[in-house]
Scaffold this motif. Structure first.
Motif, PDB file in Angstrom:
ATOM      1  N   THR A   1      -9.264  47.686  27.539  1.00 63.68           N
ATOM      2  CA  THR A   1      -7.921  47.469  28.073  1.00 63.68           C
ATOM      3  C   THR A   1      -7.005  46.991  26.951  1.00 63.68           C
TER       4      THR A   1
ATOM      5  N   LEU B   1      -8.360  44.649  39.817  1.00 68.64           N
ATOM      6  CA  LEU B   1      -7.493  45.718  39.323  1.00 68.64           C
ATOM      7  C   LEU B   1      -7.948  46.227  37.960  1.00 68.64           C
TER       8      LEU B   1
ATOM      9  N   THR C   1      -3.887  55.883  30.830  1.00 69.09           N
ATOM     10  CA  THR C   1      -3.156  54.973  31.702  1.00 69.09           C
ATOM     11  C   THR C   1      -3.641  55.158  33.134  1.00 69.09           C
ATOM     12  N   ALA C   2      -3.522  54.078  33.905  1.00 67.57           N
ATOM     13  CA  ALA C   2      -3.951  54.120  35.303  1.00 67.57           C
ATOM     14  C   ALA C   2      -3.098  53.148  36.105  1.00 67.57           C
ATOM     15  N   GLU C   3      -3.138  53.339  37.412  1.00 62.70           N
ATOM     16  CA  GLU C   3      -2.451  52.428  38.323  1.00 62.70           C
ATOM     17  C   GLU C   3      -3.446  51.967  39.379  1.00 62.70           C
ATOM     18  N   GLY C   4      -3.156  50.810  39.983  1.00 66.38           N
ATOM     19  CA  GLY C   4      -4.076  50.296  40.983  1.00 66.38           C
ATOM     20  C   GLY C   4      -3.381  49.441  42.015  1.00 66.38           C
TER      21      GLY C   4
ATOM     22  N   ARG D   1     -10.860  58.302  39.746  1.00 67.37           N
ATOM     23  CA  ARG D   1     -10.562  57.375  40.852  1.00 67.37           C
ATOM     24  C   ARG D   1     -11.787  56.531  41.185  1.00 67.37           C
TER      25      ARG D   1
ATOM     26  N   GLY E   1      -8.284  52.196  41.897  1.00 67.91           N
ATOM     27  CA  GLY E   1      -7.709  52.540  40.603  1.00 67.91           C
ATOM     28  C   GLY E   1      -7.667  54.049  40.452  1.00 67.91           C
ATOM     29  N   THR E   2      -6.541  54.553  39.960  1.00 70.00           N
ATOM     30  CA  THR E   2      -6.354  55.992  39.792  1.00 70.00           C
ATOM     31  C   THR E   2      -5.774  56.271  38.407  1.00 70.00           C
TER      32      THR E   2
ATOM     33  N   MET F   1      -9.194  50.099  37.710  1.00 67.05           N
ATOM     34  CA  MET F   1      -8.444  51.012  36.848  1.00 67.05           C
ATOM     35  C   MET F   1      -9.251  51.394  35.614  1.00 67.05           C
TER      36      MET F   1
ATOM     37  N   THR G   1      -0.566  48.287  36.632  1.00 69.54           N
ATOM     38  CA  THR G   1      -0.757  49.423  35.738  1.00 69.54           C
ATOM     39  C   THR G   1      -1.536  48.922  34.526  1.00 69.54           C
ATOM     40  N   THR G   2      -2.196  49.854  33.848  1.00 70.38           N
ATOM     41  CA  THR G   2      -2.934  49.522  32.640  1.00 70.38           C
ATOM     42  C   THR G   2      -2.788  50.626  31.620  1.00 70.38           C
TER      43      THR G   2
END
Length: 147
Positions: free
Chosen positions: A91, A71, A124-127, A44, A113-114, A75, A141-142
């Motif tokens: 990325t 973002l 993968t992560a979301e932000g 995080r 970003g988490t 992330m 998302t990434t």
């Protein structure tokens, strides 16, 4: 202070070093746009910046690329905190949803970003980006490739 060997640090150690030392002698997107690392923990990261007129799009609000950069940074750096020393990432995919405009008048934008999944080859992560009033500006998302 001399710059340490960044390749010998884990991702978490490196992100905490950036947060603590705030290096100004290393060129980076963060330095260019005035990004701050507010919180760094395993999986995080929270970054922020103050908007300015240079961030304007033709309509006079903050260009969407600023939110996308926040973002991608939050992330990606969250993913980096899960990696061992000497391991990189890039990325592969970034999906951003814009919710509302941000203003260029010094408003603070905060991105969190988490990590959702940290695997051997991909992560993968979301932000989310919020303004200083807590209103959602964008979310994303990434997918990152672990190198």
């Amino acid at each position: 202070m001399a710059t340490p060997d960044l390749t010998a640090m884990t991702g978490l150690e490196l992100m905490r070093w950036v947060q603590t030392e705030r290096p100004t002698d290393i060129p980076s997107i963060g330095r260019l746009i005035g990004m701050r690392f507010d919180e760094v923990e395993h999986g995080r990261v929270v970054v922020s910046l103050n908007t300015r007129p240079d961030f304007a799009n033709p309509l006079g609000t903050v260009h969407g690329g600023i939110a996308a950069t926040l973002l991608d940074s939050a992330m990606g750096c969250a993913v980096h905190t899960t990696l061992p020393a000497g391991t990189g990432y890039t990325t592969l995919e970034l999906k951003v949803n814009y919710i509302r405009a941000a203003h260029t008048d010094g408003q603070t934008l905060i991105a969190e970003g988490t990590v959702i999944h940290a695997g051997r080859r991909t992560a993968t992560a979301e932000g989310k980006v919020r303004d200083d009033q807590g209103k959602l500006i964008a979310h994303a998302t990434t997918t990152c490739m672990v190198l």
